[in-house]
Design an enzyme around this catalytic site. Structure first.
Site, PDB file in Angstrom:
ATOM      1  N   ILE A 112      74.372 -66.510 -36.346  1.00  0.00           N
ATOM      2  CA  ILE A 112      73.280 -65.880 -35.612  1.00  0.00           C
ATOM      3  C   ILE A 112      72.589 -66.890 -34.699  1.00  0.00           C
ATOM      4  O   ILE A 112      72.272 -66.575 -33.543  1.00  0.00           O
ATOM      5  CB  ILE A 112      72.257 -65.247 -36.583  1.00  0.00           C
ATOM      6  CG1 ILE A 112      72.952 -64.158 -37.434  1.00  0.00           C
ATOM      7  CG2 ILE A 112      71.084 -64.652 -35.809  1.00  0.00           C
ATOM      8  CD1 ILE A 112      73.598 -63.050 -36.630  1.00  0.00           C
ATOM      9  N   ASP A 144      78.583 -85.028 -34.608  1.00  0.00           N
ATOM     10  CA  ASP A 144      77.934 -83.741 -34.835  1.00  0.00           C
ATOM     11  C   ASP A 144      77.577 -83.027 -33.529  1.00  0.00           C
ATOM     12  O   ASP A 144      77.813 -81.818 -33.396  1.00  0.00           O
ATOM     13  CB  ASP A 144      76.664 -83.939 -35.672  1.00  0.00           C
ATOM     14  CG  ASP A 144      76.053 -82.624 -36.117  1.00  0.00           C
ATOM     15  OD1 ASP A 144      76.419 -82.132 -37.194  1.00  0.00           O
ATOM     16  OD2 ASP A 144      75.212 -82.078 -35.373  1.00  0.00           O
ATOM     17  N   THR A 232      65.407 -64.178 -39.654  1.00  0.00           N
ATOM     18  CA  THR A 232      66.523 -63.284 -39.302  1.00  0.00           C
ATOM     19  C   THR A 232      67.201 -62.770 -40.566  1.00  0.00           C
ATOM     20  O   THR A 232      68.397 -62.905 -40.765  1.00  0.00           O
ATOM     21  CB  THR A 232      67.543 -64.003 -38.404  1.00  0.00           C
ATOM     22  OG1 THR A 232      68.045 -65.161 -39.088  1.00  0.00           O
ATOM     23  CG2 THR A 232      66.922 -64.414 -37.094  1.00  0.00           C
ATOM     24  N   CYS A 262      70.830 -56.701 -40.086  1.00  0.00           N
ATOM     25  CA  CYS A 262      71.644 -56.059 -39.058  1.00  0.00           C
ATOM     26  C   CYS A 262      71.831 -54.574 -39.353  1.00  0.00           C
ATOM     27  O   CYS A 262      71.758 -53.735 -38.445  1.00  0.00           O
ATOM     28  CB  CYS A 262      73.001 -56.764 -38.937  1.00  0.00           C
ATOM     29  SG  CYS A 262      73.948 -56.858 -40.475  1.00  0.00           S
ATOM     30  N   HIS A 289      81.180 -52.987 -44.171  1.00  0.00           N
ATOM     31  CA  HIS A 289      80.670 -54.175 -43.482  1.00  0.00           C
ATOM     32  C   HIS A 289      81.739 -55.250 -43.359  1.00  0.00           C
ATOM     33  O   HIS A 289      82.499 -55.514 -44.287  1.00  0.00           O
ATOM     34  CB  HIS A 289      79.468 -54.732 -44.275  1.00  0.00           C
ATOM     35  CG  HIS A 289      78.570 -55.617 -43.478  1.00  0.00           C
ATOM     36  ND1 HIS A 289      78.936 -56.880 -43.068  1.00  0.00           N
ATOM     37  CD2 HIS A 289      77.298 -55.421 -43.023  1.00  0.00           C
ATOM     38  CE1 HIS A 289      77.939 -57.424 -42.400  1.00  0.00           C
ATOM     39  NE2 HIS A 289      76.937 -56.567 -42.353  1.00  0.00           N
ATOM     40  N   THR A 292      81.426 -61.918 -44.395  1.00  0.00           N
ATOM     41  CA  THR A 292      80.553 -62.949 -43.830  1.00  0.00           C
ATOM     42  C   THR A 292      80.780 -64.269 -44.555  1.00  0.00           C
ATOM     43  O   THR A 292      81.519 -64.352 -45.543  1.00  0.00           O
ATOM     44  CB  THR A 292      79.066 -62.563 -43.970  1.00  0.00           C
ATOM     45  OG1 THR A 292      78.702 -62.588 -45.355  1.00  0.00           O
ATOM     46  CG2 THR A 292      78.801 -61.176 -43.403  1.00  0.00           C
ATOM     47  N   ARG A 307      81.627 -61.228 -54.906  1.00  0.00           N
ATOM     48  CA  ARG A 307      81.712 -61.964 -53.641  1.00  0.00           C
ATOM     49  C   ARG A 307      82.546 -63.233 -53.760  1.00  0.00           C
ATOM     50  O   ARG A 307      82.845 -63.876 -52.755  1.00  0.00           O
ATOM     51  CB  ARG A 307      80.312 -62.301 -53.121  1.00  0.00           C
ATOM     52  CG  ARG A 307      79.533 -61.072 -52.722  1.00  0.00           C
ATOM     53  CD  ARG A 307      78.361 -61.406 -51.835  1.00  0.00           C
ATOM     54  NE  ARG A 307      77.580 -60.198 -51.530  1.00  0.00           N
ATOM     55  CZ  ARG A 307      76.683 -60.123 -50.560  1.00  0.00           C
ATOM     56  NH1 ARG A 307      76.453 -61.177 -49.797  1.00  0.00           N
ATOM     57  NH2 ARG A 307      76.013 -59.013 -50.343  1.00  0.00           N
ATOM     58  N   GLY A 321      70.266 -53.779 -49.190  1.00  0.00           N
ATOM     59  CA  GLY A 321      68.876 -53.347 -49.274  1.00  0.00           C
ATOM     60  C   GLY A 321      68.444 -52.584 -48.036  1.00  0.00           C
ATOM     61  O   GLY A 321      67.268 -52.253 -47.883  1.00  0.00           O
TER      62      GLY A 321
END
Length: 457
Positions: A112, A144, A232, A262, A289, A292, A307, A321
């Site tokens: 994001i 980096d 977010t 989202c 979905h 991720t 997961r 949720g």
């Protein structure tokens, strides 16, 4: 090609320099029925104008010239409302706004965070009232900065970023389309003094999801140079804002707000329209979905149930949720919706299935027409999309700027029972919503600073 088409093409081409100057020099975003007119694409302008054949493009050009000549800056102008005015110059003068930019800090630079940077720094696009000033990350390796630049420029889902990204090792910055963005290395938000980096009255966006309550996010707020914080992710003890639905609830006292999830952003605008028209008795939201980074690519231990199983080869049942979170934006739906989720082996774009019991009977045609009209309204153009494509599949919606897109051909209705299918780019569509919320907060921040200056005087 017809002469009419060539004439329209020529008129659209002539607007590119004007829109470019409005964005670069004055940070003015020009919208047409809620859609932003970009300065980077003639095709994009042609597409926008094709949806509004009633517009006189000569008049549009003249209005853009008047906006450029006005004292307005760091704001959004709605083209349709200006065209409707008899004396555009007087209207612009009466609503003159010329504020300063609010610096933005991205805390975290993952999926994001990088898309927020892309959206804010997109060629031909402007985010009125704010500018990206810094990104805070943990240092991952010796090179980096180069790695961060590469991940911003090249993305397996969203393609190559159409902008210039350079590394400035001496000043520990990324140069994005000519603008320096400071990279601040920190493992803890309490370590950072933003004023020491020349940043003050900033809007900080936490993309990490590590802190979701007021106490955790207040650590950001207590650092020198930070004025407001946006989360977010769904938040506790704060307003959860779905732009286009309840963003009017924001006031200058809101120092920490959540942009919700989202899925919540995808379904809430559509549910809001249906609740206003029919009333919703009860319902269930099932989101299919994309997987991720929170999941494992191969089977391994995970603190969450299921997961830990390989994301690329399993459908994984989990929780969401989003259904409960809807009521934070639409209080009348409190306790009326349940929800669940299935993670599936696609890298981006999800679909929410809304199974609703309405207070009155309706039809497929009535619901589709209602939401099609909403998708064309200035208020909800950015939130609700509308698809009539018979062969549409998930990858077609990668890069969608709307929060959610109704698949109208899949709508089912039986009496007062309706089932709707809503596609959403759970990465970019959501990021566009977050940027809209950030713009709103930057304006609130500007008004707050302006009020303090007036009081001091």
């Amino acid at each position: 090609m017809t002469s009419t088409w060539l004439q329209t093409l020529s008129q659209a081409e002539s607007m590119i320099p004007l829109l470019g100057k409005l964005g670069r020099e004055k940070a003015i975003k020009v919208q047409l029925a809620g859609n932003t007119l970009m300065a980077d694409s003639v095709t994009g302008l042609m597409t926008a104008f094709d949806q509004h054949p009633e517009l006189d493009l000569v008049q549009v050009y003249q209005v853009l010239e008047q906006v450029l000549a006005s004292n307005n800056a760091h704001t959004t102008v709605e083209l349709e409302s200006l065209i409707a005015e008899a004396d555009v110059s007087s209207v612009l003068a009466a609503h003159s706004q010329n504020g300063s930019e609010t610096p933005v800090v991205l805390y975290g630079f993952g999926r994001i965070g990088r898309l927020l940077a892309r959206r804010m720094c997109a060629l031909g696009h402007t985010t009125p009232g704010m500018a990206l000033a810094a990104i805070v990350v943990r240092k991952a390796c010796d090179n980096d900065l180069a790695k961060r630049a590469s991940l911003l420029k090249y993305d397996s889902v969203h393609g190559i970023y159409e902008g210039l990204v350079k590394v400035d090792e001496a000043n520990q910055s990324l140069i994005i389309n000519g603008s320096p963005v400071k990279i601040i290395y920190a493992s803890d938000p309490a370590e950072v003094d933003y004023q020491a980096h020349g940043i003050d009255n900033a809007l900080l966006v936490d993309n990490t999801g590590r802190w979701r309550d007021r106490d955790g996010l207040s650590v950001h707020l207590n650092r020198p140079g930070i004025e407001r914080v946006v989360l977010t992710a769904p938040g506790k003890e704060m307003k959860n804002i779905v732009f286009g639905v309840n963003d009017s609830d924001i006031n200058e006292d809101d120092r920490i707000v959540s942009a919700a999830s989202c899925t919540t952003n995808a379904i809430t605008p559509i549910l809001s329209v249906l609740e206003d028209k029919f009333g919703i008795v009860s319902g269930h939201v099932e989101t299919i979905h994309a997987y991720t980074n929170d999941q494992n690519l191969i089977d391994n231990i995970h603190k969450g149930d299921r997961r830990g199983r390989a994301a690329g080869m399993n459908m994984v049942m989990t929780e969401t949720g989003a259904a409960k979170a809807v009521s934070k934006a639409i209080p009348s739906l409190e306790g009326k919706l349940s929800g669940s989720a299935i993670r599936v082996p696609v890298i981006n774009v999800s679909i929410a299935v809304l199974s609703l019991n309405l207070k009155s009977e309706t039809s497929v045609e009535e619901i589709n027409q209602l939401l099609k009209s909403a998708s064309n309204s200035a208020e909800l153009t950015g939130q609700i999309g509308y698809s009539e494509e018979a062969d549409a599949v998930s990858s077609d919606f990668i890069g969608s700027q709307q929060a959610g897109i109704l698949d109208s051909l899949a709508t089912k209705v039986r009496g007062n029972q309706a089932t709707l299918y809503v596609w959403y780019d759970n990465e970019y569509g959501y990021s566009c919503q977050v940027v809209r919320l950030m713009e709103k907060l930057a304006q609130v921040n500007f008004m707050s600073v302006e009020l303090l200056e007036e009081q001091a005087a």
